[in-house]
Each structure stands twice: as C-alpha cells, then as structure tokens.
Write a protein that holds these residues in place. Structure first.
Motif, short mmCIF file in Angstrom:
data_model
loop_
_atom_site.label_atom_id
_atom_site.label_comp_id
_atom_site.label_asym_id
_atom_site.label_seq_id
_atom_site.Cartn_x
_atom_site.Cartn_y
_atom_site.Cartn_z
N PRO A 46 0.80 -1.23 0.00
CA PRO A 46 0.00 0.00 0.00
C PRO A 46 0.83 1.28 0.00
O PRO A 46 0.41 2.29 -0.55
N THR A 50 0.44 5.34 -1.86
CA THR A 50 0.08 6.44 -0.98
C THR A 50 0.31 7.79 -1.68
O THR A 50 1.35 8.01 -2.28
N LEU A 108 -5.34 7.62 -2.23
CA LEU A 108 -5.00 6.83 -1.06
C LEU A 108 -4.06 7.63 -0.16
O LEU A 108 -3.06 8.18 -0.63
N THR A 109 -4.41 7.71 1.12
CA THR A 109 -3.56 8.41 2.08
C THR A 109 -3.47 7.60 3.37
O THR A 109 -4.25 6.68 3.59
N VAL A 110 -2.52 7.99 4.20
CA VAL A 110 -2.46 7.44 5.55
C VAL A 110 -3.45 8.25 6.36
O VAL A 110 -3.44 9.49 6.31
N LEU A 140 -3.64 -2.40 5.64
CA LEU A 140 -4.60 -1.36 5.25
C LEU A 140 -5.34 -0.71 6.41
O LEU A 140 -6.19 0.14 6.19
N TYR A 143 -4.81 3.06 6.35
CA TYR A 143 -5.00 3.74 5.06
C TYR A 143 -6.46 4.09 4.83
O TYR A 143 -7.36 3.39 5.27
#
Length: 153
Positions: A46, A50, A108-110, A140, A143
């Motif tokens: 993942p 990011t 997609l981000t943290v 995940l 995320y």
C-alpha cells in the motif's frame, strides 16, 4: 487583399481546431494518471500507492447508514477491508451498493488521527463492527481512500 483575408481566416479556423485537440489530450492524460490496480496489489504494497489517485476494485461490504459518507470494500480475503471516505462536497454513497462489485476511484492516504471516526459514530450508542474489524486487520488498517467516484462492475 481577398487572398490575404481568406488565408488569415483559414489560419484562425485551423488554430481554433488545434486548441480543442489539446484540451482533449489533457483530459485523456488526466484519466491515464489514475492507476488501475487489483485489491491484492494494494494489500501487498500500500505504501507505493500512498498519495496517488488509484482505481481499485472490490466488493462493498459496508455503507454507513448514518452518514452515507463512508464505505468499506474487500478483495478475495474478506478479512482485509479498505476504508473509503466521501468528502462533504460529494453526494452520499447509495445503500444499494452494499454487496455490489465496484471500482472505486480516489486518492489513497495514511489516515490522520480521528479521520476514520470512532466507536459510536455509526449510530447513537452503537459501535461500527466494520471499523473495529478494520482496526484489527494486519494491512490497510491505517490507510484511507478519499473517494472521487465509482462504477459498478
């Protein structure tokens, strides 16, 4: 003079047509910027996705009945879920998506602290079991995909 006027008019028409092709090329390039990936690819690494706009396919296993602004999808392993949040400027996710195979597009981000909500947010006094399962999964869990659209397969 007539020839010069016709040449100038022709040049103007040609330049206008060329400008439209460039804008079509730009929109095609922006569509190509979205990386279409399989759910297994996302779970394998993942971090490499990011901060990127991605399109990931999966089965919708939860749509928030309270806000309609979050959902979860799974791939082949039903125990690994991807949290998807819908911004305030976008319409709610339709409940009819529950159980559907979809391709969700977004960035997609943290997740930031508190971004995934907490127990009791789903409905007054009730914890969301899907969020609890998300927190316990090996990948995940940290995320979030910021939704920009979807298509049903």
């Amino acid at each position: 003079r007539k020839i010069f006027g016709m040449a100038l008019l022709s040049l103007l028409v040609i330049s206008c047509g060329t400008g439209n092709d460039k804008s079509a090329d730009k929109s095609a390039a922006s569509e190509e910027a979205v990386a279409a990936i399989e759910f297994a690819q996302l779970t394998a690494d993942p971090a490499s996705y990011t901060g990127k706009e991605i399109a990931v396919s999966g089965k919708v296993v939860h749509v928030c009945a309270h806000s309609g602004k979050k959902m979860f999808i799974v791939g082949d392993d039903p125990d690994i879920r991807l949290f998807i949040t819908v911004g305030e400027e976008l319409p709610k996710v339709p409940m009819e998506l529950l159980g559907s195979e979809v391709v969700v597009t977004g960035k997609l981000t943290v997740a930031e602290k508190g971004e995934m909500g907490g127990p009791g947010e789903e409905a007054a006094g009730e914890a969301c079991e899907t969020e609890e399962a998300l927190a316990a999964q090996p990948v995940l869990a940290e995320y979030v995909l910021h939704y920009s659209g979807h298509t049903v397969k």
